[in-house]
Design an enzyme around this catalytic site. Structure first.
Site, PDB file in Angstrom:
ATOM      1  CB  SER A 588      -0.911   0.049   1.292  1.00 50.12           C
ATOM      2  OG  SER A 588      -1.991   0.755   1.122  1.00 50.12           O
ATOM      3  CG  HIS A 703      -5.894  -2.150   0.231  1.00 52.59           C
ATOM      4  ND1 HIS A 703      -5.113  -1.732  -0.923  1.00 52.59           N
ATOM      5  CD2 HIS A 703      -5.287  -1.582   1.363  1.00 52.59           C
ATOM      6  CE1 HIS A 703      -4.010  -1.182  -0.244  1.00 52.59           C
ATOM      7  NE2 HIS A 703      -4.256  -1.004   1.040  1.00 52.59           N
TER       8      HIS A 703
END
Length: 766
Positions: A588, A703
């Site tokens: 991320s 995610h």
């Protein structure tokens, strides 16, 4: 309490970025054209036109079409190539099975949420791939051998409805926690479907609260009313794709008829409800958040109106404890002409009644930071506020109880030199659950009764022989001479001959602290294969409070990358490893960290793994939830901020004439937080430039990159084998080179950047 559940969700978004979520090489020229207005200043229209032209010039924009036919065909081709190289490695099958065995082990600690004398747990294993939601009593749970009552089987639900359901939690109404709203995601995305569930009948409620899939938040007001932020049925989205309207929704009525109590501007990151239920009563709030680090807290009055509380606009609201607002400060707070100065980084309390009357005279500090100590969180229990602190990145837990003279503080007796975290608290349960772990010590779960000492109730069995390893904490000197701590886990008999394959992990953003946690399966396999594992506590994180985070915000982002490079250099300088044996890994925001650092310092590393990364920092704000991170990175639509973003954005600065280390991108089609286009475009561009690139995209998982434990094991095993191939099998041939004008790794001093030649092409916008 409901407020803590939602606010914790925002914290998780920051951690995952994230919400999900969550920088300087030299500039490579000016945008094409450079036309000026009549008085020598570009007009706003010309700037906008220029930006559009630059974005349209991006030859890889087609990869931003998440489910586009051509894009998915490209993904399929790259997946086939990556899996052929990694899964056919003879080390992969055994590594995958060992990692999966750890993830699915039946002797894992079943972490749970306290709910009025009960404990709820969500469990996945080999027999329950999607998982089961179950409940037991606290007494049974504390025995160490709980007897579970299964409430909902997600595998059975997915099969019955022919849906790819992924569990996203249940929010239950106090004080009996019988009625809950279950959140279900398709494939692991952040967008969820909401359904009311009865834990007594174990059925979804006929004609109960229910909403289709969207990014949305809610809180129970009472059995017949929700305070809900949803873009559906008359709601509105902000530019990040999150709801910006908050409404009160009555049972049995359509959401479109719900009363709007708040509507925020489209540019804000979040608007969400927070309702505090406790034995003392109920207090409801609406929180306006322009970004992750600023909040305006409104109290919902009985007549439905909102009263803005006079708190600092960068406060971190934690909830209500016995009539007092509990909050963390990100800056100094002067509470009036006669009031004192409450320091940044402190956890404070102030009576809600006083705030409603604009009276700050009783605002007091509960725990304050110092040069060594950082306050990281405050969790509200039924009889105390529990404050977690870091002392040189090592965890402590303080129990704070109000007294006639302020707050009485007692440090709880927990092991040293690890990470302490409150895993659950509940205003209707006279206890909290606390976890302790360190790199080499498996997790231990403690039950802490009010005013009592911690009692260990569950312990994770060791997953490897820790007696062979040791943990060191070192401090690297960054380019501005600031000392940056990092941890190194390695074999006791490691030779300092610059030859130990080492993975350096980092994040450096969104106030997230990387503290000593029991080694994950991938790190265990890496150590057992002869490697070392390092974790960097660089600026941008929260290890030393607001100042540590704010040191790397926006135009100061390069500091995080310089810190990371300094840690890498320190490992090399200590002769732990060498560039050809040193790999970096991040997810991320950490994926942005490793790609940006690779572009800046290509000669420092032998391999890079970037999970669900950001890479295009000139378009990130236009992709999915990206606009919510403007407070962290800056706004590309503002020329001066676009200028500094352009200098480090990996996608714009990667070059064909620089030899970079081999890089592995791994992401998810269903990631609706960080757009998979970031990884796709960067990989495609680097492949076309002739660099060594592998790319793998899971078709589900959100995610997190994985929707279940087998996918999680595959994710880890792929990265592990990639690092083994590039760092353990390395003969030096694949070590990266810089351009002809780039300095070599110096014999002494700090690492230096690879600079673009003056004749370099203009940076590619888009």
């Amino acid at each position: 309490m409901t407020a803590n559940i939602i606010i914790a969700g925002i914290a998780r978004a920051r951690l995952l970025l994230a919400g999900g979520l969550v920088a300087t090489l030299v500039a490579c020229g000016q945008p094409d054209g450079g036309k000026q207005g009549g008085e020598g200043t570009p007009s706003a229209m010309n700037q906008e036109t220029q930006q559009v032209k630059q974005e349209e010039a991006d030859p890889y924009r087609w990869l931003e079409k998440v489910t586009g036919k051509e894009a998915l065909a490209w993904v399929g081709k790259q997946n086939e190539r990556a899996l052929a190289q990694l899964e056919k490695d003879p080390r992969y099958p055994d590594a995958y099975e060992r990692i999966l065995k750890i993830y699915t082990a039946s002797d894992r600690i079943p972490y749970g949420r306290l709910r009025a004398g009960n404990v709820d747990n969500f469990w996945q294993d080999e027999s329950h791939t999607r998982g089961i939601w179950r409940r037991t009593t606290l007494a049974s749970y504390a025995s160490g051998r709980p007897s579970w009552n299964i409430l909902l089987d997600i595998d059975a639900l997915a099969k019955a409805e022919n849906e790819n359901w992924v569990w996203k939690g249940a929010n239950c109404l106090p004080p009996d926690y019988r009625r809950c709203i279950v959140s279900l995601s398709r494939g692991g995305a952040d967008a969820v479907e909401l359904r009311e569930f009865d834990t007594q009948t174990k059925r979804f409620v006929d004609d109960g609260f229910r909403l289709d899939e969207a990014k949305q938040w809610f809180a129970w007001l009472d059995a017949d009313h929700l305070l809900i932020a949803s873009p559906l049925e008359g709601g509105a989205k902000n530019t990040s794709g999150y709801p910006r309207t908050v409404r009160t929704w009555k049972r049995g009525t359509p959401l479109k008829d719900a009363r709007t109590v708040f509507e925020g501007p489209a540019s804000d990151a979040f608007a969400f409800p927070a309702v505090e239920h406790s034995p003392e009563g109920r207090e409801a709030f609406v929180i306006k958040a322009p970004d992750f680090f600023h909040q305006t807290v409104h109290h919902l009055e009985a007549d439905g109106s909102l009263h803005r509380l006079p708190l600092p606009d960068d406060v971190d609201f934690k909830g209500i404890f016995k009539g007092r607002v509990i909050a963390l400060l990100r800056s100094n707070w002067k509470t009036g002409d006669k009031g004192g100065l409450l320091p940044a980084g402190a956890v404070v309390s102030v009576p809600l009644a006083g705030l409603l009357a604009d009276d700050l005279s009783e605002a007091v500090v509960i725990v304050a930071p110092n040069e060594r100590v950082t306050v990281t969180d405050a969790v509200i229990g039924s009889g105390a506020v529990y404050v977690t602190i870091l002392d040189q990145v090592k965890g402590r837990l303080i129990e704070a109880v109000p007294s006639t003279t302020g707050w009485r503080l007692d440090r709880l007796g927990l092991p040293e030199d690890g990470t302490v975290s409150v895993t659950s608290s509940d205003p209707f349960t006279d206890a909290i659950l606390v976890n302790y772990e360190s790199f080499l010590a498996p997790d231990t779960l403690y039950l802490v009764k009010n005013a009592g000492e911690p009692r260990a109730i569950m312990k994770l069995p060791p997953r490897f022989d820790a007696s062979r390893y040791v943990v060191d904490q070192f401090f690297a000197e960054s380019e501005d001479e600031v000392k940056v701590p990092y941890f190194l886990v390695h074999a006791k008999d490691m030779k300092y001959d610059s030859n130990t394959p080492t993975i350096l992990y980092g994040y450096g953003g969104f106030e997230i602290s990387l503290t000593p946690q029991y080694l994950p399966p991938m790190a265990i396999e890496w150590l057992k294969a002869g490697g070392a594992w390092a974790v960097a506590n660089i600026r941008g994180g929260g290890e030393f409070g607001p100042r540590w985070h704010q040191a790397a915000l926006k135009e100061k982002r390069p500091i995080a990358y310089a810190d990371f490079a300094a840690v890498a250099w320190d490992l090399i300088h200590r002769k732990v490893t060498s560039p050809k044996r040193l790999g970096i890994y991040g997810r991320s925001n950490g994926g942005l960290l490793v790609t940006a650092t690779m572009v800046r310092y290509p000669k420092l590393f032998g391999a890079v793994a970037a999970g669900v990364p950001l890479t295009d920092m000139l378009r990130y704000h236009k992709l999915l939830a990206g606009a919510s991170w403007i407070g962290e990175y800056g706004n590309p639509d503002i020329p001066e901020e676009r200028d500094f973003l352009k200098t480090y954005s990996p996608y714009q600065n990667v070059r064909a004439d620089v030899r970079y280390p081999p890089i592995f991108f791994i992401t998810s089609t269903r990631d609706d937080r960080v757009h998979p286009g970031h990884a796709r475009k960067m990989a495609a561009k680097m492949i076309d430039q002739g660099h060594e690139v592998l790319y793998y995209e899971n078709t589900e998982g959100g995610h997190a990159g994985a929707a279940n434990l087998p996918q999680r094991a595959r994710y880890d095993a792929l990265i592990l084998v990639f690092m083994m191939q590039k760092l353990m099998d390395a003969d030096g041939d694949q070590a990266a080179d810089g351009p002809a004008d780039a300095p070599a790794v110096p014999d002494e001093g700090r690492p230096q950047e690879a600079h673009a030649p003056e004749s370099g092409a203009p940076a590619q916008d888009g």
